[in-house]
Design an enzyme around this catalytic site. Structure first.
Site, PDB file in Angstrom:
ATOM      1  N   GLU A   1       0.872  -1.275   0.014  1.00  0.00           N
ATOM      2  CA  GLU A   1       0.062   0.148  -0.052  1.00  0.00           C
ATOM      3  C   GLU A   1       0.965   1.336   0.014  1.00  0.00           C
ATOM      4  O   GLU A   1       1.779   1.368   0.819  1.00  0.00           O
ATOM      5  CB  GLU A   1      -0.973  -0.078   1.240  1.00  0.00           C
ATOM      6  CG  GLU A   1      -2.199   0.698   1.159  1.00  0.00           C
ATOM      7  CD  GLU A   1      -1.571   2.179   1.326  1.00  0.00           C
ATOM      8  OE1 GLU A   1      -2.181   3.346   0.457  1.00  0.00           O
ATOM      9  OE2 GLU A   1      -1.232   2.633   2.091  1.00  0.00           O
TER      10      GLU A   1
ATOM     11  N   ASP B   1      -5.752   7.228  -9.633  1.00  0.00           N
ATOM     12  CA  ASP B   1      -7.227   7.667  -9.535  1.00  0.00           C
ATOM     13  C   ASP B   1      -7.492   8.631  -9.049  1.00  0.00           C
ATOM     14  O   ASP B   1      -7.054   9.101  -7.902  1.00  0.00           O
ATOM     15  CB  ASP B   1      -7.792   6.456  -8.774  1.00  0.00           C
ATOM     16  CG  ASP B   1      -7.475   4.940  -9.279  1.00  0.00           C
ATOM     17  OD1 ASP B   1      -7.963   4.568 -10.344  1.00  0.00           O
ATOM     18  OD2 ASP B   1      -7.036   4.054  -8.334  1.00  0.00           O
TER      19      ASP B   1
ATOM     20  N   LYS C   1     -15.320  12.879  -7.474  1.00  0.00           N
ATOM     21  CA  LYS C   1     -16.422  13.479  -6.763  1.00  0.00           C
ATOM     22  C   LYS C   1     -16.040  13.832  -5.554  1.00  0.00           C
ATOM     23  O   LYS C   1     -15.251  13.479  -5.013  1.00  0.00           O
ATOM     24  CB  LYS C   1     -17.438  12.216  -6.428  1.00  0.00           C
ATOM     25  CG  LYS C   1     -18.243  11.853  -7.681  1.00  0.00           C
ATOM     26  CD  LYS C   1     -19.266  10.746  -7.312  1.00  0.00           C
ATOM     27  CE  LYS C   1     -19.996  10.303  -8.797  1.00  0.00           C
ATOM     28  NZ  LYS C   1     -20.118   8.842  -8.471  1.00  0.00           N
TER      29      LYS C   1
HETATM   30  C1  LIG Z   1      -5.297   4.509 -12.432  1.00  0.00           C
HETATM   31  S1  LIG Z   1      -4.153   3.246 -12.343  1.00  0.00           S
HETATM   32  C2  LIG Z   1      -2.578   4.055 -13.081  1.00  0.00           C
HETATM   33  C3  LIG Z   1      -1.498   2.940 -13.334  1.00  0.00           C
HETATM   34  C4  LIG Z   1      -0.574   3.477 -14.101  1.00  0.00           C
HETATM   35  N1  LIG Z   1       0.336   4.107 -13.187  1.00  0.00           N
HETATM   36  C5  LIG Z   1      -0.955   3.983 -15.358  1.00  0.00           C
HETATM   37  O1  LIG Z   1      -0.639   5.337 -15.591  1.00  0.00           O
HETATM   38  O2  LIG Z   1      -1.358   3.230 -16.357  1.00  0.00           O
HETATM   39  C6  LIG Z   1      -3.917   3.606 -10.479  1.00  0.00           C
HETATM   40  C7  LIG Z   1      -2.944   2.244 -10.049  1.00  0.00           C
HETATM   41  O3  LIG Z   1      -2.606   2.525  -8.487  1.00  0.00           O
HETATM   42  C8  LIG Z   1      -2.956   1.445  -8.013  1.00  0.00           C
HETATM   43  N2  LIG Z   1      -3.202   1.958  -6.335  1.00  0.00           N
HETATM   44  C9  LIG Z   1      -4.435   2.729  -6.034  1.00  0.00           C
HETATM   45  N3  LIG Z   1      -4.215   3.025  -4.801  1.00  0.00           N
HETATM   46  C10 LIG Z   1      -3.000   2.412  -4.246  1.00  0.00           C
HETATM   47  C11 LIG Z   1      -2.416   2.489  -2.950  1.00  0.00           C
HETATM   48  N4  LIG Z   1      -2.840   2.939  -2.112  1.00  0.00           N
HETATM   49  N5  LIG Z   1      -1.212   1.919  -3.042  1.00  0.00           N
HETATM   50  C12 LIG Z   1      -0.654   1.206  -4.133  1.00  0.00           C
HETATM   51  N6  LIG Z   1      -1.219   1.140  -5.130  1.00  0.00           N
HETATM   52  C13 LIG Z   1      -2.476   1.800  -5.285  1.00  0.00           C
HETATM   53  C14 LIG Z   1      -4.121   0.730  -8.445  1.00  0.00           C
HETATM   54  O4  LIG Z   1      -4.143  -0.633  -8.096  1.00  0.00           O
HETATM   55  C15 LIG Z   1      -3.636   0.833 -10.107  1.00  0.00           C
HETATM   56  O5  LIG Z   1      -2.938  -0.176 -10.581  1.00  0.00           O
END
Ligand SMILES: C[S@@+](CC[C@H](N)C(=O)[O-])C[C@H]1O[C@@H](n2cnc3c(N)ncnc32)[C@H](O)[C@@H]1O
Length: 203
Positions: free
Chosen positions: A89, A112, A116
Site C-alpha cells: 500500500e 485514480d 467526486k
Molecule cells: C489509475 S491506475 C494507473 C496505473 C499506471 N500508473 C498508469 O498510468 O497506467 C492506479 C494504480 O494505482 C494502484 N493503487 C491505487 N491505490 C493504491 C495504493 N494506495 N497503494 C498502492 N497502489 C495503489 C491501483 O491498483 C492501480 O494499478
C-alpha cells in the site's frame, strides 16, 4: 520472524507495516533507483527497465493481479533482471517501509482522481504523503506526477507548494522518459484528453 513472503511469481509482498525495506534489497547503496508507484499494467516500469538496465527499478502496486501481469510482460521483453515488484500500500511503503533517502526518482502517474467531492479523501496524494515523499527521496530526488484531471493536478500543485519540500524541476528532469506512455495515459489520449506531467525536485 519472516517479514517477506515471496510468491511463486517472485513478487515481494510487504507484510509487516514497520518493516524497513532494506533487509532484502540494499536500497542505501549508490545504485540509481526509480520507483513506479501504482504501476498498474507496467507501461512505465517496462519502458524504464529497457532504457536503463543498470538502474534499480521498483514497481509497486496494491493489486497482486496487476503485478503478476507486469512480471510476465517483463519476462516476455527480457528486461526483468533489474526490476523488483512490490505488492504494498503506497502510504505504508512511503511512510514506513522504505528507508530514508533511498529513491532518486519517484513516479506517480495517472493515479485514480476520485473526482467526486465526497470521494476526494480517497485520493492518494495528501499533505501526509508529501512528507513521506520528501523522506524517501535522496538529495535532489525527483517527484514526477501526471493526471488527466485538471482539478487533481491543481490540488497536487497546491499540496506540493504548501509543503515547502520541493521546487519545480522543469521538463529536463523527465525528458528521457517523455516518450513512454502508460496504459492510462494512452486511454485518456485516445479520447482526446490531455495528460500533463510535472516534475519537482526535493529541497
Ligand atoms: C489509475 S491506475 C494507473 C496505473 C499506471 N500508473 C498508469 O498510468 O497506467 C492506479 C494504480 O494505482 C494502484 N493503487 C491505487 N491505490 C493504491 C495504493 N494506495 N497503494 C498502492 N497502489 C495503489 C491501483 O491498483 C492501480 O494499478
Amino acid at each position: 520472524m519472516n517479514n517477506f513472503a515471496k510468491t511463486e511469481e517472485e513478487i515481494l509482498i510487504l507484510t509487516d507495516k514497520y518493516l524497513v525495506l532494506d533487509e532484502k534489497i540494499p536500497l542505501k547503496d549508490e545504485v540509481f533507483t526509480e520507483l513506479d508507484l501504482g504501476c498498474g499494467k507496467g507501461g512505465l516500469t517496462v519502458g524504464m527497465a529497457q532504457l536503463y538496465p543498470e538502474r534499480r527499478i521498483l514497481a509497486a502496486d496494491i493489486m497482486l493481479g496487476r503485478l503478476r501481469k507486469v512480471k510476465k510482460r517483463l519476462k516476455r521483453n527480457s528486461c526483468d533482471e533489474n526490476v523488483t515488484l512490490l505488492r504494498c500500500e503506497a502510504n505504508m511503503l512511503l511512510g514506513l517501509q522504505l528507508p530514508d533517502a533511498c529513491i532518486d526518482r519517484l513516479h506517480i502517474l495517472c493515479p485514480d482522481p476520485w473526482p467526486k467531492v465526497r470521494h476526494s479523501g480517497r485520493r492518494l496524494l495528501s499533505a501526509q504523503l508529501m512528507t513521506s515523499l520528501h523522506r524517501v527521496l535522496k538529495k535532489d530526488g525527483i517527484f514526477h506526477f501526471s493526471t488527466d484531471d485538471p482539478e487533481y493536478m491543481a490540488a497536487v500543485v497546491r499540496l506540493v507548494n504548501e509543503s515547502g519540500f520541493f521546487v519545480n524541476a522543469g521538463e529536463d528532469a523527465i525528458s528521457d522518459i517523455a516518450h513512454i506512455k502508460t496504459e492510462f495515459e494512452l486511454d485518456w489520449l485516445a479520447i482526446g484528453r490531455t495528460v500533463p506531467h510535472v516534475a519537482w525536485k526535493k529541497i
